[in-house]
Scaffold this active site. Structure first.
Site, mmCIF file in Angstrom:
data_model
loop_
_atom_site.group_PDB
_atom_site.id
_atom_site.type_symbol
_atom_site.label_atom_id
_atom_site.label_comp_id
_atom_site.label_asym_id
_atom_site.label_seq_id
_atom_site.Cartn_x
_atom_site.Cartn_y
_atom_site.Cartn_z
ATOM 1 N N ASP A 19 0.829 -1.202 0.000
ATOM 2 C CA ASP A 19 0.000 0.000 0.000
ATOM 3 C C ASP A 19 0.864 1.254 0.000
ATOM 4 O OD1 ASP A 19 -2.365 1.414 0.025
ATOM 5 O OD2 ASP A 19 -2.592 1.342 2.198
ATOM 6 N N ASN A 21 1.445 3.351 -2.980
ATOM 7 C CA ASN A 21 2.015 3.788 -4.253
ATOM 8 C C ASN A 21 1.478 5.145 -4.701
ATOM 9 O OD1 ASN A 21 3.472 1.401 -4.482
ATOM 10 N ND2 ASN A 21 1.920 0.392 -5.724
ATOM 11 N N GLY A 22 0.148 5.303 -4.602
ATOM 12 C CA GLY A 22 -0.471 6.549 -5.046
ATOM 13 C C GLY A 22 -0.026 7.739 -4.234
ATOM 14 N N SER A 64 -7.082 -5.766 -5.989
ATOM 15 C CA SER A 64 -8.209 -6.381 -5.286
ATOM 16 C C SER A 64 -9.476 -6.323 -6.121
ATOM 17 C CB SER A 64 -8.444 -5.678 -3.946
ATOM 18 O OG SER A 64 -9.106 -4.442 -4.137
ATOM 19 N N GLU A 66 -12.009 -4.959 -5.212
ATOM 20 C CA GLU A 66 -12.562 -3.618 -4.983
ATOM 21 C C GLU A 66 -11.841 -2.539 -5.792
ATOM 22 O OE1 GLU A 66 -13.832 -6.360 -2.223
ATOM 23 O OE2 GLU A 66 -11.751 -5.706 -2.298
ATOM 24 N N ASN A 67 -10.656 -2.847 -6.312
ATOM 25 C CA ASN A 67 -9.875 -1.834 -7.030
ATOM 26 C C ASN A 67 -10.479 -1.435 -8.371
ATOM 27 O OD1 ASN A 67 -6.611 -3.001 -5.864
ATOM 28 N ND2 ASN A 67 -7.972 -1.445 -5.007
ATOM 29 N N ARG A 187 1.588 -4.934 6.189
ATOM 30 C CA ARG A 187 0.936 -3.885 5.397
ATOM 31 C C ARG A 187 1.762 -2.613 5.509
ATOM 32 N NH1 ARG A 187 -5.153 -2.394 4.135
ATOM 33 N NH2 ARG A 187 -4.736 -0.536 2.899
#
Length: 241
Positions: A19, A21-22, A64, A66-67, A187
């Site tokens: 988690d 990257n953005g 995911s 959800e992505n 994570r």
């Protein structure tokens, strides 16, 4: 008393929610896909660090279920990135003894990407140094639902008796049926949630929530995290003696 060798206290299976990257890209005034590209490069370093750290299985959460809610531009860019990653890294993964598997629902992925995934699995199928599993269009609840459907079909067809279904049965129908459960789930980016990742498999996993954004998660930080795992006492519901 002599100190234990790192490999004696290392987790056999590490799973990582990659988690940040953005946010990493945004902080540098760059588009989010720039961060995803940097994150993909980081994967190589972490995979190649595994043998020295005694980690035999590595599972990474790439995309995911959800992505798909993200912008069309970002999703299309990610799918192109996955294709380029496989094409670019295939020979290197083979050379370094990495066996690659993909988990998740492939039905929504485009045919070219699925073909590359299938080919990489076959190409690396004889490797055994590191088992890299890439979760792509994966969600823990979706995985359990798909597994339950397969189990139900076997019950309906008479292949499996309802009386034989227990907590040891369902794992045989999961995407990860060939893998041990993760010993450690990491994570990055400071978020403290599991985001629908390996829900069944991580029932007794240890967790590490790391503030570092994924593109900055170096092999050195990985080694430090593995080292902390060795200090934990895992009791699986029992009482320490």
């Amino acid at each position: 008393m002599a100190a234990k060798d790192t490999k004696d206290i290392s987790p056999e299976h590490v799973a990582i929610i990659m988690d940040g990257n953005g946010r990493w890209a945004t902080a540098r005034g760059r588009p989010r896909l720039f961060g995803h590209q940097a994150g993909a490069r980081r994967v190589r370093e972490i995979v190649e660090a595994c043998p020295e750290l005694g980690v035999r299985y590595l599972t990474i959460f790439a995309f995911s279920t959800e992505n798909w809610k993200r912008t069309q531009t970002e999703v299309a860019g990610l799918m192109a990135l996955f294709r380029r990653y496989i094409e670019k890294e295939a020979k290197r993964l083979l050379k370094h003894g990495v066996r690659v598997r993909f988990i998740g629902d492939r039905l929504r992925l485009d045919a070219k990407l699925v073909k590359l995934m299938d080919d990489l699995e076959v190409l690396t199928s004889h490797n055994d140094l590191v088992h890299l599993t890439i979760a792509l269009n994966y969600g823990g609840r979706d995985e359990v639902a798909r597994a339950t459907k397969r189990l139900a079909r076997d019950v309906a067809s008479g292949k499996l008796s309802p009386d034989d279904v227990d907590e040891e049965t369902l794992p045989r129908y999961l995407d990860t049926c060939l893998l041990p459960d993760p010993d450690l789930v990491i994570r990055t980016s400071g978020e403290a949630r599991i985001s629908n990742f390996l829900l069944w498999q991580s029932a007794y996993s240890e967790y590490e929530f790391i503030d570092t954004l994924w593109p900055d998660f170096t092999a050195e930080i990985f080694a430090q995290t593995i080292g902390r795992f060795g200090l934990r006492e895992r009791r699986y519901g029992a009482v320490a003696v």
